[in-house]
Scaffold this motif. Sequence first.
Motif, short mmCIF file in Angstrom:
data_model
loop_
_atom_site.label_atom_id
_atom_site.label_comp_id
_atom_site.label_asym_id
_atom_site.label_seq_id
_atom_site.Cartn_x
_atom_site.Cartn_y
_atom_site.Cartn_z
N LYS A 125 32.83 77.03 8.32
CA LYS A 125 32.87 77.53 6.94
C LYS A 125 33.87 76.72 6.13
O LYS A 125 34.94 76.36 6.64
CB LYS A 125 33.29 79.00 6.93
N PRO A 126 33.56 76.47 4.86
CA PRO A 126 34.51 75.76 4.00
C PRO A 126 35.71 76.64 3.68
O PRO A 126 35.62 77.87 3.75
CB PRO A 126 33.68 75.46 2.74
N ALA A 127 36.81 75.98 3.36
CA ALA A 127 38.01 76.67 2.86
C ALA A 127 38.60 77.68 3.85
O ALA A 127 39.31 78.59 3.46
CB ALA A 127 37.71 77.38 1.53
N ILE A 128 38.32 77.54 5.14
CA ILE A 128 38.97 78.41 6.13
C ILE A 128 40.19 77.69 6.69
O ILE A 128 41.29 78.25 6.74
CB ILE A 128 37.99 78.74 7.29
N VAL A 129 39.99 76.43 7.07
CA VAL A 129 41.10 75.67 7.65
C VAL A 129 41.81 74.92 6.53
O VAL A 129 41.18 74.20 5.75
CB VAL A 129 40.57 74.67 8.70
N ASP A 130 43.13 75.10 6.45
CA ASP A 130 43.92 74.43 5.43
C ASP A 130 44.45 73.12 5.97
O ASP A 130 44.34 72.84 7.16
CB ASP A 130 45.09 75.34 5.03
N GLY A 131 45.04 72.33 5.10
CA GLY A 131 45.50 70.99 5.46
C GLY A 131 46.70 70.96 6.41
O GLY A 131 47.06 69.90 6.91
N GLN A 132 47.32 72.10 6.67
CA GLN A 132 48.50 72.11 7.56
C GLN A 132 48.26 72.93 8.83
O GLN A 132 49.17 73.10 9.64
CB GLN A 132 49.71 72.70 6.84
N GLY A 133 47.08 73.49 8.98
CA GLY A 133 46.83 74.32 10.16
C GLY A 133 47.53 75.66 10.10
O GLY A 133 47.69 76.33 11.13
N GLU A 134 47.94 76.07 8.91
CA GLU A 134 48.65 77.36 8.77
C GLU A 134 47.77 78.54 9.20
O GLU A 134 48.26 79.59 9.58
CB GLU A 134 49.08 77.56 7.30
N VAL A 135 46.46 78.34 9.09
CA VAL A 135 45.52 79.42 9.42
C VAL A 135 45.76 79.94 10.85
O VAL A 135 45.55 81.12 11.13
CB VAL A 135 44.06 78.92 9.25
N LEU A 136 46.26 79.06 11.72
CA LEU A 136 46.52 79.47 13.10
C LEU A 136 47.58 80.57 13.16
O LEU A 136 47.54 81.46 14.01
CB LEU A 136 46.99 78.27 13.93
N LYS A 137 48.57 80.47 12.27
CA LYS A 137 49.65 81.46 12.29
C LYS A 137 49.31 82.69 11.48
O LYS A 137 49.85 83.77 11.73
CB LYS A 137 50.94 80.82 11.74
N GLN A 138 48.40 82.51 10.51
CA GLN A 138 48.07 83.65 9.65
C GLN A 138 47.11 84.62 10.34
O GLN A 138 47.08 85.79 10.00
CB GLN A 138 47.43 83.15 8.35
N GLY A 139 46.36 84.16 11.29
CA GLY A 139 45.39 85.03 11.95
C GLY A 139 44.19 85.27 11.05
O GLY A 139 43.79 84.39 10.29
N GLY A 140 43.61 86.47 11.14
CA GLY A 140 42.45 86.76 10.32
C GLY A 140 41.16 86.23 10.93
O GLY A 140 40.19 85.99 10.24
N PHE A 141 41.17 86.02 12.25
CA PHE A 141 39.94 85.59 12.93
C PHE A 141 39.94 86.21 14.32
O PHE A 141 41.00 86.54 14.87
CB PHE A 141 39.85 84.06 13.02
N ASP A 142 38.75 86.38 14.87
CA ASP A 142 38.63 87.03 16.18
C ASP A 142 38.66 86.04 17.34
O ASP A 142 39.21 86.31 18.39
CB ASP A 142 37.33 87.83 16.26
N HIS A 143 38.00 84.89 17.11
CA HIS A 143 37.83 83.95 18.21
C HIS A 143 38.21 82.54 17.82
O HIS A 143 37.87 82.06 16.74
CB HIS A 143 36.38 83.96 18.71
N LEU A 144 38.94 81.90 18.71
CA LEU A 144 39.29 80.49 18.56
C LEU A 144 38.74 79.78 19.79
O LEU A 144 39.13 80.08 20.91
CB LEU A 144 40.82 80.35 18.46
N SER A 145 37.83 78.86 19.55
CA SER A 145 37.15 78.22 20.68
C SER A 145 37.86 76.93 21.08
O SER A 145 38.25 76.13 20.24
CB SER A 145 35.69 77.99 20.27
N ILE A 146 38.05 76.75 22.39
CA ILE A 146 38.61 75.50 22.91
C ILE A 146 37.80 75.09 24.14
O ILE A 146 37.16 75.93 24.75
CB ILE A 146 40.11 75.63 23.31
N ALA A 147 37.86 73.82 24.48
CA ALA A 147 37.27 73.39 25.75
C ALA A 147 38.21 73.87 26.86
O ALA A 147 39.41 74.01 26.65
CB ALA A 147 37.12 71.88 25.78
N ASN A 148 37.65 74.15 28.02
CA ASN A 148 38.45 74.63 29.14
C ASN A 148 39.62 73.66 29.43
O ASN A 148 39.39 72.52 29.83
CB ASN A 148 37.55 74.74 30.37
N PRO A 149 40.88 74.12 29.20
CA PRO A 149 42.02 73.19 29.33
C PRO A 149 42.22 72.67 30.74
O PRO A 149 42.85 71.62 30.94
CB PRO A 149 43.22 74.04 28.87
N LYS A 150 41.67 73.39 31.72
CA LYS A 150 41.80 72.95 33.10
C LYS A 150 40.89 71.75 33.37
O LYS A 150 41.13 70.95 34.25
CB LYS A 150 41.40 74.11 34.00
#
Lengths: 265, 226
Positions: A125-150
Amino acid sequence: MSVRLSARWPFRRLSLVLSLAAAGFGPLVASSAARADEVSVAVAANFTAPMQKIAAQFEKDTGHKALLSFGATGKFYAQIKNGAPFEVFLAADDETPARLEKEGGIVAGSRFTYAIGKLVLWSAKPAIVDGQGEVLKQGGFDHLSIANPKLAPYGAAAVETMKALGAYDALSPRLVQAENIGQAYQFVASGNALLGFVALAQVVDETGKLKGGSMWVVPPALYTPIRQDAVVLAKGQGKAAAAALVKYLQGDKARAVIRGYGYAL
Amino acid sequence: MTFSPDDWAAIRLTLELAATTTAVLLLLGTPVAWWLARTPSRLKAVVGAVVSLPLVLPPTVLGFYLLVLLGPNGVGGQLTQALGLGLLPFSFPGLVVASVLYSTPFVVQPLQQAFEAIGTRPLEVAATLRAGPWDTFFAVVLPLARPGFVTATILGFAHTVGEFGVVLMIGGNIPEKTRVVSVQIYDHVEALEYAQAHWLAGGMVVFSFLVLLALYASKARRSYVG
């Protein structure tokens, strides 16, 4: 009876097509078949788009054909160790190729870095992720997807990034792990995860322009550089097409494509 | 070397998933199987084919469509959100929905066969004794179809335990929530932890064999007695 009939007819038609093709294109096929060859390539999922483009150019320029398989680097390692018929391996890291080298599974001296990957935080979605990644600290989302770090270097880099930001503990209950970076992308693209850490090359086109949604290119200082190494595997020893592909990957044309997709070199 | 705490969590979760799925399927599958066994409707072939689809569809197809359908942009996802259930992918209820679809034929088919084997005669006799439809079902059909229910329960449970592709697609590999045994094995293999992979994978082989052995042994005994 009916089985035999239906089995025979397609063959007849096929042989007709083949003989027509041989009559029409015979000279052409014969002239390139003398040198043209196939090479089987295992490609890390994050490098899918650029490699498809490079393979098409490679085929046009050299006549050799590259058969591409895409997937997780860890899976490819296990398959290669168990006899998979890959001749060239483009990994998502430098550790796996180094390991194969130590174990004598590659053509000596064939290891080189073909790209340095960049991690991005992306939303479809547009305008969800800001230019500094602040959205990570603000929350407001249920799921954050990553590749298996292992298993996947981009997943490990994502965890490093969250830790560097001091946000890992808060975020870990919301993490969904994909089998590889391709699936991590899919979780976000389907809208099931609002955010995800993926490879820059997955979300930009060949000119480096964002294809859709919003992103933050994670500053490289926040994670260990993702050096992606390639090797010629033991099965590719002495094969002209394998050597040609590796040479092609280091040439200007391929490097332009790799840079275009936002990899460093 | 034996099971790690992570492995145990995956085993527990898998058993919970299989038990829940089987219970749901017995509840939902019984009327469907009954209808399939009794109906003269021309729709029977269509419904029968739909019920059997998971037998031939690759789990990735099922998982892919579920991911799209149950996501925020899908019909199912909008429905679950409107009902206040939130979104199902990456959650245990989501795995239950996926597993129910995935294991449907393994429960419905044995039930249907059991109902068909009863035939119409016992039902007619019950009717002449003035038994209502519900009475007939609980007093006549259920006891007669008991072997079918045993088979359906065992197969539904065992098949769900072995589920992999669907979970991989919509599960998100979350410890204690969606990481089931098959995914845990996959992770071990990918991470080159072969010893741990062997423990779990070997356990699955033994489990599957014992389940099927119990099933066939009980069938052999029944046909011998009967």
